[in-house]
Design a protein around this motif. Sequence first.
Motif, PDB file in Angstrom:
ATOM      1  N   GLY A 250       0.797  -1.222   0.000  1.00 21.29           N
ATOM      2  CA  GLY A 250       0.000   0.000   0.000  1.00 21.29           C
ATOM      3  C   GLY A 250       0.829   1.271   0.000  1.00 21.29           C
ATOM      4  N   GLU A 251       1.872   1.317   0.823  1.00 20.69           N
ATOM      5  CA  GLU A 251       2.688   2.528   0.919  1.00 20.69           C
ATOM      6  C   GLU A 251       3.390   2.834  -0.398  1.00 20.69           C
ATOM      7  OE1 GLU A 251       6.639   4.300   3.254  1.00 20.69           O
ATOM      8  OE2 GLU A 251       5.900   2.267   3.687  1.00 20.69           O
ATOM      9  N   HIS A 252       4.029   1.834  -0.982  1.00 19.48           N
ATOM     10  CA  HIS A 252       4.832   2.088  -2.179  1.00 19.48           C
ATOM     11  C   HIS A 252       3.957   2.248  -3.424  1.00 19.48           C
ATOM     12  CE1 HIS A 252       7.852   0.294   0.615  1.00 19.48           C
ATOM     13  NE2 HIS A 252       8.590   1.263   0.087  1.00 19.48           N
ATOM     14  N   SER A 253       2.817   1.581  -3.457  1.00 18.66           N
ATOM     15  CA  SER A 253       1.897   1.828  -4.577  1.00 18.66           C
ATOM     16  C   SER A 253       1.329   3.238  -4.487  1.00 18.66           C
ATOM     17  CB  SER A 253       0.765   0.798  -4.586  1.00 18.66           C
ATOM     18  OG  SER A 253      -0.060   0.923  -3.447  1.00 18.66           O
ATOM     19  N   GLY A 254       1.162   3.750  -3.245  1.00 17.04           N
ATOM     20  CA  GLY A 254       0.734   5.132  -3.068  1.00 17.04           C
ATOM     21  C   GLY A 254       1.777   6.107  -3.579  1.00 17.04           C
ATOM     22  N   TYR A 255       3.051   5.814  -3.291  1.00 20.68           N
ATOM     23  CA  TYR A 255       4.136   6.638  -3.831  1.00 20.68           C
ATOM     24  C   TYR A 255       4.120   6.605  -5.354  1.00 20.68           C
ATOM     25  CZ  TYR A 255       7.038   8.307   0.037  1.00 20.68           C
ATOM     26  OH  TYR A 255       7.529   9.005   1.108  1.00 20.68           O
ATOM     27  N   TYR A 256       3.895   5.415  -5.898  1.00 18.12           N
ATOM     28  CA  TYR A 256       3.883   5.303  -7.364  1.00 18.12           C
ATOM     29  C   TYR A 256       2.732   6.119  -7.950  1.00 18.12           C
ATOM     30  CZ  TYR A 256       5.085   3.321 -11.847  1.00 18.12           C
ATOM     31  OH  TYR A 256       5.515   3.179 -13.137  1.00 18.12           O
ATOM     32  N   ALA A 257       1.577   6.091  -7.280  1.00 13.00           N
ATOM     33  CA  ALA A 257       0.425   6.862  -7.759  1.00 13.00           C
ATOM     34  C   ALA A 257       0.743   8.353  -7.766  1.00 13.00           C
ATOM     35  CB  ALA A 257      -0.795   6.579  -6.883  1.00 13.00           C
ATOM     36  N   ALA A 258       1.463   8.821  -6.742  1.00 15.13           N
ATOM     37  CA  ALA A 258       1.861  10.225  -6.712  1.00 15.13           C
ATOM     38  C   ALA A 258       2.836  10.530  -7.851  1.00 15.13           C
ATOM     39  CB  ALA A 258       2.500  10.567  -5.367  1.00 15.13           C
ATOM     40  N   GLY A 259       3.732   9.590  -8.138  1.00 15.76           N
ATOM     41  CA  GLY A 259       4.660   9.777  -9.244  1.00 15.76           C
ATOM     42  C   GLY A 259       3.956   9.809 -10.587  1.00 15.76           C
ATOM     43  N   VAL A 260       2.863   9.060 -10.696  1.00 16.16           N
ATOM     44  CA  VAL A 260       2.097   9.040 -11.944  1.00 16.16           C
ATOM     45  C   VAL A 260       1.530  10.426 -12.253  1.00 16.16           C
ATOM     46  CG1 VAL A 260      -0.040   8.163 -12.999  1.00 16.16           C
ATOM     47  CG2 VAL A 260       1.570   6.579 -11.924  1.00 16.16           C
ATOM     48  N   ILE A 261       1.208  11.200 -11.215  1.00 15.61           N
ATOM     49  CA  ILE A 261       0.728  12.573 -11.431  1.00 15.61           C
ATOM     50  C   ILE A 261       1.791  13.383 -12.166  1.00 15.61           C
ATOM     51  CG2 ILE A 261       0.022  14.711 -10.280  1.00 15.61           C
ATOM     52  CD1 ILE A 261      -1.168  13.009  -8.060  1.00 15.61           C
ATOM     53  N   VAL A 262       3.051  13.207 -11.774  1.00 11.10           N
ATOM     54  CA  VAL A 262       4.160  13.889 -12.455  1.00 11.10           C
ATOM     55  C   VAL A 262       4.249  13.411 -13.903  1.00 11.10           C
ATOM     56  CG1 VAL A 262       6.656  14.282 -12.454  1.00 11.10           C
ATOM     57  CG2 VAL A 262       5.409  14.094 -10.285  1.00 11.10           C
ATOM     58  N   ALA A 263       4.151  12.096 -14.096  1.00 13.15           N
ATOM     59  CA  ALA A 263       4.253  11.533 -15.439  1.00 13.15           C
ATOM     60  C   ALA A 263       3.134  12.045 -16.347  1.00 13.15           C
ATOM     61  CB  ALA A 263       4.213  10.005 -15.367  1.00 13.15           C
ATOM     62  N   LYS A 264       1.910  12.115 -15.816  1.00 13.08           N
ATOM     63  CA  LYS A 264       0.776  12.560 -16.631  1.00 13.08           C
ATOM     64  C   LYS A 264       0.925  14.036 -17.014  1.00 13.08           C
ATOM     65  CE  LYS A 264      -1.720   8.843 -17.022  1.00 13.08           C
ATOM     66  NZ  LYS A 264      -0.643   7.883 -16.704  1.00 13.08           N
ATOM     67  N   ALA A 265       1.459  14.841 -16.115  1.00 14.14           N
ATOM     68  CA  ALA A 265       1.687  16.254 -16.445  1.00 14.14           C
ATOM     69  C   ALA A 265       2.665  16.374 -17.609  1.00 14.14           C
ATOM     70  CB  ALA A 265       2.209  17.005 -15.226  1.00 14.14           C
ATOM     71  N   CYS A 266       3.708  15.552 -17.592  1.00 16.58           N
ATOM     72  CA  CYS A 266       4.701  15.592 -18.678  1.00 16.58           C
ATOM     73  C   CYS A 266       4.143  14.999 -19.968  1.00 16.58           C
ATOM     74  CB  CYS A 266       5.954  14.830 -18.260  1.00 16.58           C
ATOM     75  SG  CYS A 266       6.790  15.543 -16.823  1.00 16.58           S
ATOM     76  N   LEU A 267       3.192  14.076 -19.847  1.00 18.58           N
ATOM     77  CA  LEU A 267       2.554  13.496 -21.027  1.00 18.58           C
ATOM     78  C   LEU A 267       1.658  14.501 -21.729  1.00 18.58           C
ATOM     79  CD1 LEU A 267       1.461  11.264 -22.918  1.00 18.58           C
ATOM     80  CD2 LEU A 267      -0.039  10.543 -21.036  1.00 18.58           C
ATOM     81  N   PHE A 268       0.887  15.257 -20.951  1.00 21.34           N
ATOM     82  CA  PHE A 268      -0.095  16.154 -21.556  1.00 21.34           C
ATOM     83  C   PHE A 268       0.484  17.523 -21.930  1.00 21.34           C
ATOM     84  CE2 PHE A 268      -3.065  13.361 -19.077  1.00 21.34           C
ATOM     85  CZ  PHE A 268      -3.679  12.802 -20.196  1.00 21.34           C
ATOM     86  N   LEU A 269       1.625  17.888 -21.373  1.00 17.88           N
ATOM     87  CA  LEU A 269       2.197  19.201 -21.655  1.00 17.88           C
ATOM     88  C   LEU A 269       2.422  19.451 -23.150  1.00 17.88           C
ATOM     89  CD1 LEU A 269       3.463  21.890 -20.723  1.00 17.88           C
ATOM     90  CD2 LEU A 269       5.632  20.664 -20.448  1.00 17.88           C
ATOM     91  N   PRO A 270       2.991  18.498 -23.913  1.00 16.70           N
ATOM     92  CA  PRO A 270       3.272  18.794 -25.330  1.00 16.70           C
ATOM     93  C   PRO A 270       2.109  18.492 -26.273  1.00 16.70           C
ATOM     94  CG  PRO A 270       4.721  17.050 -24.433  1.00 16.70           C
ATOM     95  CD  PRO A 270       3.562  17.206 -23.531  1.00 16.70           C
ATOM     96  N   GLN A 271       0.901  18.280 -25.760  1.00 18.37           N
ATOM     97  CA  GLN A 271      -0.208  17.899 -26.632  1.00 18.37           C
ATOM     98  C   GLN A 271      -0.496  18.941 -27.710  1.00 18.37           C
ATOM     99  OE1 GLN A 271      -3.615  16.740 -24.146  1.00 18.37           O
ATOM    100  NE2 GLN A 271      -3.431  14.711 -25.047  1.00 18.37           N
ATOM    101  N   PHE A 272      -0.243  20.212 -27.399  1.00 21.53           N
ATOM    102  CA  PHE A 272      -0.526  21.249 -28.388  1.00 21.53           C
ATOM    103  C   PHE A 272       0.337  21.066 -29.635  1.00 21.53           C
ATOM    104  CE2 PHE A 272       2.990  22.971 -25.968  1.00 21.53           C
ATOM    105  CZ  PHE A 272       3.760  23.659 -26.906  1.00 21.53           C
ATOM    106  N   VAL A 273       1.543  20.515 -29.468  1.00 22.64           N
ATOM    107  CA  VAL A 273       2.402  20.254 -30.627  1.00 22.64           C
ATOM    108  C   VAL A 273       1.744  19.218 -31.534  1.00 22.64           C
ATOM    109  CG1 VAL A 273       4.655  19.405 -31.398  1.00 22.64           C
ATOM    110  CG2 VAL A 273       4.490  20.814 -29.336  1.00 22.64           C
ATOM    111  N   ILE A 274       1.194  18.167 -30.929  1.00 25.84           N
ATOM    112  CA  ILE A 274       0.533  17.108 -31.700  1.00 25.84           C
ATOM    113  C   ILE A 274      -0.666  17.672 -32.451  1.00 25.84           C
ATOM    114  CG2 ILE A 274      -0.662  14.896 -31.526  1.00 25.84           C
ATOM    115  CD1 ILE A 274       0.984  14.336 -28.995  1.00 25.84           C
ATOM    116  N   VAL A 275      -1.449  18.512 -31.781  1.00 30.66           N
ATOM    117  CA  VAL A 275      -2.633  19.099 -32.413  1.00 30.66           C
ATOM    118  C   VAL A 275      -2.242  19.932 -33.627  1.00 30.66           C
ATOM    119  CG1 VAL A 275      -4.521  20.758 -32.085  1.00 30.66           C
ATOM    120  CG2 VAL A 275      -4.021  19.067 -30.304  1.00 30.66           C
ATOM    121  N   ILE A 276      -1.176  20.707 -33.507  1.00 32.24           N
ATOM    122  CA  ILE A 276      -0.764  21.607 -34.584  1.00 32.24           C
ATOM    123  C   ILE A 276      -0.195  20.839 -35.774  1.00 32.24           C
ATOM    124  CG2 ILE A 276       0.881  23.402 -35.218  1.00 32.24           C
ATOM    125  CD1 ILE A 276      -1.408  24.514 -33.676  1.00 32.24           C
TER     126      ILE A 276
END
Length: 421
Positions: A250-276
């Motif tokens: 539970g503890e380490h999967s919780g840490y991983y879930a928090a890390g996923v928030i960072v990953a998702k931010a980096c995933l969605f940041l360049p989306q405007f490039v794809i759209v253009i």
Amino acid sequence: MTSEMTPDQQPAAPKLGFLRSATVVAVGMAIMNVAAYGFTLFAVHRLIPEQFSAVIALLGLLLIGNVVPLGLQASGARRIATHVGPGRAAIADSLLQAGRRSALGLTAVALLATPLLVWLLHIDSVIAVLLLAPTLGSLTLMGSQLGVLQGSERWTELAGMYMAVGVGRFAFGAGALVIHPSLTSAMIGLAIGAVVPPLVGTVLLRGSTGGTPEQVKEALRETVHGTHALLAFFAIANADALLARALMDGEHSGYYAAGVIVAKACLFLPQFVIVIVFPSLANSPGDTLRLRRSIQAVAALGVCCVLGALLLPDLVVTVAGGKDKYPELGEFAWIFALAGSAYAVLQLVVYAAIAQQEKRAALVIWIGLATLAVAALIVLGADLATGFAAIKVLAAMTAVCALALSAALATGLHRQTADSE
């Protein structure tokens, strides 16, 4: 007497045009994402934990169902961008008709699935689950409209639609929670807010007429292939969080879930490039230079994200979940930034495959997902890596998998282009 532009001067106008378009779309998408995140923050303070958990579960279902609107948008943008000569209004009309049919179909499926979803998610409010259907229907209509605007390169109007998505969700969603803080109220607000973008789109595209039944069928067939590729991508992009939940405590999967928030931010940041760049990738499938430059642009943003996570770990942890809850996250947040950035590159290549109508892309991604799952089961399931080491290893494995798939798909696109020449 005429003067010719030097090679250094010639690309200046296109570059400035690209930057202006990218800025407009980036601002629109940023407002959309900030408003959507703002609704989530508002809901977590207005609802009790049990009801907030239900809202997050229903938002997750909307995210899964949103693959259909994304498929419509991609196929629509490709068809419009590759159409030369008169008749664009008819093509646009056929896409909008396909969107209406898809919206009816997805709404019906959601309604029929309501009893099963109520049982699986243990949600007391049947009305809240029922409201998924009209919300998905509205999002699907919007997807077809976004495709027409994107393919036509009407960037300002496209940005306006994106802003309408975020403003509609926050204004009506948060407003409903102010009136009555409950799960049902939240879903009523989201359903009403989802109606705003397609209404705006209807006004913007009111001149589109003349689509034939055969054009509508072609649009639907292409949407199926695009949706399949995007479904495969979103499955692998979210698989690591499920693997962490299943293979870590539970503890380490919780840490991983928090890390996923960072990953998702980096995933969605360049989306405007794809759209253009998507319309130009569809219109010039043999232009490997354009694809390479697009990958370089997305990768450059990824490098900035990784450096930001390395240089400002405390800020990243504060945004992701808080220094008090996840004090160790800052040490390896950069690995999640790398993973998210790698998936951003993969997302661009997947859209390039859709633009080129490469139908093997989905199969390649499914194979990658199976490989990632087996590798995680071997390494984490056999306790070859445990604790925080397991978190780092799994995040690194997802980054390597995404980059390997990007290379494989990009190479396949290059070979397909070479064979067609």
